[in-house]
Design an enzyme around this catalytic site. Sequence first.
Site, PDB file in Angstrom:
ATOM      1  N   ALA A 130     -54.659-140.649  73.910  1.00  0.00           N
ATOM      2  CA  ALA A 130     -55.147-139.301  73.638  1.00  0.00           C
ATOM      3  C   ALA A 130     -54.157-138.290  72.762  1.00  0.00           C
ATOM      4  O   ALA A 130     -52.902-138.109  73.252  1.00  0.00           O
ATOM      5  CB  ALA A 130     -55.595-138.464  75.091  1.00  0.00           C
ATOM      6  N   GLU A 243     -47.071-121.529  68.107  1.00  0.00           N
ATOM      7  CA  GLU A 243     -46.743-122.903  67.750  1.00  0.00           C
ATOM      8  C   GLU A 243     -46.829-123.503  66.334  1.00  0.00           C
ATOM      9  O   GLU A 243     -46.070-123.914  65.870  1.00  0.00           O
ATOM     10  CB  GLU A 243     -47.514-123.780  68.775  1.00  0.00           C
ATOM     11  CG  GLU A 243     -47.306-125.283  68.541  1.00  0.00           C
ATOM     12  CD  GLU A 243     -48.003-126.337  69.484  1.00  0.00           C
ATOM     13  OE1 GLU A 243     -48.427-125.947  70.467  1.00  0.00           O
ATOM     14  OE2 GLU A 243     -47.768-127.654  68.992  1.00  0.00           O
ATOM     15  N   GLY A 340     -33.758-139.269  41.445  1.00  0.00           N
ATOM     16  CA  GLY A 340     -33.577-140.401  41.096  1.00  0.00           C
ATOM     17  C   GLY A 340     -33.058-141.307  42.355  1.00  0.00           C
ATOM     18  O   GLY A 340     -33.366-141.282  43.323  1.00  0.00           O
ATOM     19  N   THR A 366     -52.821-132.241  64.175  1.00  0.00           N
ATOM     20  CA  THR A 366     -52.791-132.677  62.559  1.00  0.00           C
ATOM     21  C   THR A 366     -53.522-131.914  61.646  1.00  0.00           C
ATOM     22  O   THR A 366     -54.368-130.993  62.013  1.00  0.00           O
ATOM     23  CB  THR A 366     -53.533-134.325  62.776  1.00  0.00           C
ATOM     24  OG1 THR A 366     -54.843-133.979  62.777  1.00  0.00           O
ATOM     25  CG2 THR A 366     -53.006-135.030  63.640  1.00  0.00           C
ATOM     26  N   ASN A 367     -53.107-132.159  60.234  1.00  0.00           N
ATOM     27  CA  ASN A 367     -53.638-131.213  59.397  1.00  0.00           C
ATOM     28  C   ASN A 367     -55.287-131.201  59.230  1.00  0.00           C
ATOM     29  O   ASN A 367     -56.076-130.451  58.991  1.00  0.00           O
ATOM     30  CB  ASN A 367     -52.997-131.447  58.017  1.00  0.00           C
ATOM     31  CG  ASN A 367     -51.652-130.951  58.149  1.00  0.00           C
ATOM     32  OD1 ASN A 367     -51.140-130.232  59.181  1.00  0.00           O
ATOM     33  ND2 ASN A 367     -50.846-131.066  56.893  1.00  0.00           N
ATOM     34  N   GLU A 368     -55.710-132.347  59.652  1.00  0.00           N
ATOM     35  CA  GLU A 368     -57.165-132.607  59.600  1.00  0.00           C
ATOM     36  C   GLU A 368     -57.830-131.828  60.766  1.00  0.00           C
ATOM     37  O   GLU A 368     -59.002-131.031  60.345  1.00  0.00           O
ATOM     38  CB  GLU A 368     -57.659-134.021  59.871  1.00  0.00           C
ATOM     39  CG  GLU A 368     -57.256-135.036  58.771  1.00  0.00           C
ATOM     40  CD  GLU A 368     -55.866-135.384  58.649  1.00  0.00           C
ATOM     41  OE1 GLU A 368     -55.126-135.201  59.597  1.00  0.00           O
ATOM     42  OE2 GLU A 368     -55.361-135.897  57.721  1.00  0.00           O
TER      43      GLU A 368
HETATM   44  C1  LIG Z   1     -41.873-136.898  66.387  1.00  0.00           C
HETATM   45  C2  LIG Z   1     -42.940-136.507  67.349  1.00  0.00           C
HETATM   46  C3  LIG Z   1     -42.657-135.669  68.294  1.00  0.00           C
HETATM   47  C4  LIG Z   1     -43.851-135.220  69.134  1.00  0.00           C
HETATM   48  N1  LIG Z   1     -43.701-134.522  70.366  1.00  0.00           N
HETATM   49  C5  LIG Z   1     -44.673-134.300  71.239  1.00  0.00           C
HETATM   50  C6  LIG Z   1     -44.364-133.653  72.411  1.00  0.00           C
HETATM   51  O1  LIG Z   1     -43.299-133.151  72.736  1.00  0.00           O
HETATM   52  N2  LIG Z   1     -45.294-133.458  73.271  1.00  0.00           N
HETATM   53  C7  LIG Z   1     -46.639-133.989  72.983  1.00  0.00           C
HETATM   54  O2  LIG Z   1     -47.515-133.850  73.832  1.00  0.00           O
HETATM   55  N3  LIG Z   1     -46.863-134.767  71.870  1.00  0.00           N
HETATM   56  C8  LIG Z   1     -45.976-134.853  71.061  1.00  0.00           C
HETATM   57  N4  LIG Z   1     -46.078-135.580  69.604  1.00  0.00           N
HETATM   58  C9  LIG Z   1     -47.617-136.177  69.745  1.00  0.00           C
HETATM   59  C10 LIG Z   1     -48.378-135.268  68.594  1.00  0.00           C
HETATM   60  O3  LIG Z   1     -48.528-133.995  69.040  1.00  0.00           O
HETATM   61  C11 LIG Z   1     -49.664-136.191  68.174  1.00  0.00           C
HETATM   62  O4  LIG Z   1     -49.098-137.378  67.249  1.00  0.00           O
HETATM   63  C12 LIG Z   1     -50.648-135.338  67.677  1.00  0.00           C
HETATM   64  O5  LIG Z   1     -51.379-134.501  68.534  1.00  0.00           O
HETATM   65  C13 LIG Z   1     -51.791-136.253  66.880  1.00  0.00           C
HETATM   66  O6  LIG Z   1     -52.132-137.123  67.846  1.00  0.00           O
HETATM   67  P1  LIG Z   1     -52.270-138.615  67.622  1.00  0.00           P
HETATM   68  O7  LIG Z   1     -50.929-139.133  66.887  1.00  0.00           O
HETATM   69  O8  LIG Z   1     -52.692-139.435  68.882  1.00  0.00           O
HETATM   70  O9  LIG Z   1     -53.217-138.886  66.383  1.00  0.00           O
HETATM   71  P2  LIG Z   1     -54.744-138.849  66.725  1.00  0.00           P
HETATM   72  O10 LIG Z   1     -55.431-137.937  67.643  1.00  0.00           O
HETATM   73  O11 LIG Z   1     -55.038-140.368  67.154  1.00  0.00           O
HETATM   74  O12 LIG Z   1     -55.328-138.872  65.171  1.00  0.00           O
HETATM   75  C14 LIG Z   1     -55.070-140.035  64.247  1.00  0.00           C
HETATM   76  C15 LIG Z   1     -55.863-139.457  62.741  1.00  0.00           C
HETATM   77  O13 LIG Z   1     -57.325-139.366  63.002  1.00  0.00           O
HETATM   78  C16 LIG Z   1     -57.222-138.074  62.681  1.00  0.00           C
HETATM   79  N5  LIG Z   1     -58.430-137.251  63.429  1.00  0.00           N
HETATM   80  C17 LIG Z   1     -58.463-137.045  65.024  1.00  0.00           C
HETATM   81  N6  LIG Z   1     -59.270-136.653  65.390  1.00  0.00           N
HETATM   82  C18 LIG Z   1     -60.018-136.293  64.329  1.00  0.00           C
HETATM   83  C19 LIG Z   1     -61.246-135.078  64.066  1.00  0.00           C
HETATM   84  N7  LIG Z   1     -61.902-134.549  65.237  1.00  0.00           N
HETATM   85  N8  LIG Z   1     -61.581-134.656  62.782  1.00  0.00           N
HETATM   86  C20 LIG Z   1     -60.905-135.346  61.805  1.00  0.00           C
HETATM   87  N9  LIG Z   1     -59.898-136.190  61.858  1.00  0.00           N
HETATM   88  C21 LIG Z   1     -59.428-136.530  63.111  1.00  0.00           C
HETATM   89  C22 LIG Z   1     -56.216-137.375  62.973  1.00  0.00           C
HETATM   90  O14 LIG Z   1     -55.991-136.082  61.891  1.00  0.00           O
HETATM   91  C23 LIG Z   1     -55.265-138.447  62.258  1.00  0.00           C
HETATM   92  O15 LIG Z   1     -55.159-138.449  60.872  1.00  0.00           O
HETATM   93  C24 LIG Z   1     -45.128-135.840  68.986  1.00  0.00           C
HETATM   94  C25 LIG Z   1     -45.507-136.644  67.768  1.00  0.00           C
HETATM   95  C26 LIG Z   1     -44.320-137.087  66.963  1.00  0.00           C
HETATM   96  C27 LIG Z   1     -44.653-138.284  65.843  1.00  0.00           C
END
Ligand SMILES: Cc1cc2nc3c(=O)[nH]c(=O)nc-3n(C[C@H](O)[C@H](O)[C@H](O)COP(=O)(O)OP(=O)(O)OC[C@H]3O[C@@H](n4cnc5c(N)ncnc54)[C@H](O)[C@@H]3O)c2cc1C
Length: 380
Positions: A130, A243, A340, A366-368
């Site tokens: 999630a 945030e 470069g 995410t930006n999406e």
């Molecule tokens: C360096 C780092 C630090 C972090 N720190 C924390 C933290 O301190 N606490 C914490 O809780 N989390 C943390 N995160 C997690 C971060 O918040 C999640 O990575 C983020 O919420 C995206 O979730 P996901 O990676 O599971 O991607 P997913 O939700 O699985 O998404 C994967 C792709 O699907 C797209 N997508 C998903 N749903 C939709 C939709 N409805 N419509 C269109 N596109 C969609 C997304 O845009 C993305 O391109 C961290 C992540 C990183 C990389």
Amino acid sequence: MEILKYSAEHDSFRETLRKFLGKEVVPFADQWEQEGIVPREAWKKAGEQGFLCTSVPEKYGGAGADFLYSIIVIEEMIHTRQFGLLTPLHSDIIVPYITSYASEELKQKYLPGCISGDIITAVGMTEPGAGSDLTSISTTATRAGDEVIINGQKTFISCGINCDLVIVAAKDPDIDDPYNALDLYLVDASTPGFKKGNKLDKMGWRSQDTAELFFSDCRIPVTNRLGQKGGGFLMLMDKLQPERLVCTVGALTAAEIMIDLTIDFCKNHNESGKPLSKYQATQHKIIDMLTEIKLGRTFTDKLIADHIEGIKVPIEVSMAKAWVTDMAKRVADGCMDLFGNYGYYEEYPIARFWRDIRVMSIFAGTNEIMKGIAAKFMGL
Ligand SMILES: Cc1cc2nc3c(=O)[nH]c(=O)nc-3n(C[C@H](O)[C@H](O)[C@H](O)COP(=O)(O)OP(=O)(O)OC[C@H]3O[C@@H](n4cnc5c(N)ncnc54)[C@H](O)[C@@H]3O)c2cc1C
């Protein structure tokens, strides 16, 4: 004319902070990058000097300062070129949940330590299954008398190794509606049943300790819940604006630093007997990037001003987070091209920025998802 009105006190705060960072952070940034973690003493030093949680009210030991102080800390932190001492996450994203929603007893217990740097916070939302969709979290919080028993797993948690206190998102297994089932709990890292996993190996933000967290029959007092029962989603919604602004300002500042470094490089690096900056192709590339950065600055500063005025601008903040973080990636790429060969080497700061900036379009929503939110608020 500047949109944001910084006072002499703000400027003096920035100056003091810059000196502190120049002495206590910049010289150690490379070492922390290699070690993959920032020593706790660095947090403590920042706290002792009053650079943590500046917005927390004075009655808990904070400065009760306005949001411009937070902006100053974010910008100056990015200038240190390390993302390990992640004080904006602690000060402006996590601790405000405690300030706004914890009971008076919990505020008295935890806020002074958050301000002094004795308590480092983390927020555990994301799970292996999630990310964007928090309705699908599996971590449960089951009521048992005066306690709540937490079971589950979180991943990608910033400051997951250093943390002393975690805000955990968990659902009540007895409630079917996922929007009403979500709650936020404060979990002390010393609680039996709470375990920190291994530090995760990342391509960027290498000095920042990201980890998995495990909860196995982790019992906490029910009074450690933030806000009203079932209010997790509403609290998250309430805190999303700051945030996303924090993330936007971070990306924008990084872009500003990258272009400055690149302009300097192009002026001082000769190609076929003249500086790179004298070639029209270089000039156009720099001006294109600088134009985008200045547009981003104007847009972002306007939204910061709105936020300070208490105006809710969810559409624009979502747009800004998405556009500015994508823009910073374009700038990182363009700057890398102009550097470069040199840009690809760790010796030059652009390599690290290019890696570090990449994540900003992924987290804080995410930006999406940002575009989806903007579209939803517009009724599209
Ligand atoms: C360096 C780092 C630090 C972090 N720190 C924390 C933290 O301190 N606490 C914490 O809780 N989390 C943390 N995160 C997690 C971060 O918040 C999640 O990575 C983020 O919420 C995206 O979730 P996901 O990676 O599971 O991607 P997913 O939700 O699985 O998404 C994967 C792709 O699907 C797209 N997508 C998903 N749903 C939709 C939709 N409805 N419509 C269109 N596109 C969609 C997304 O845009 C993305 O391109 C961290 C992540 C990183 C990389």
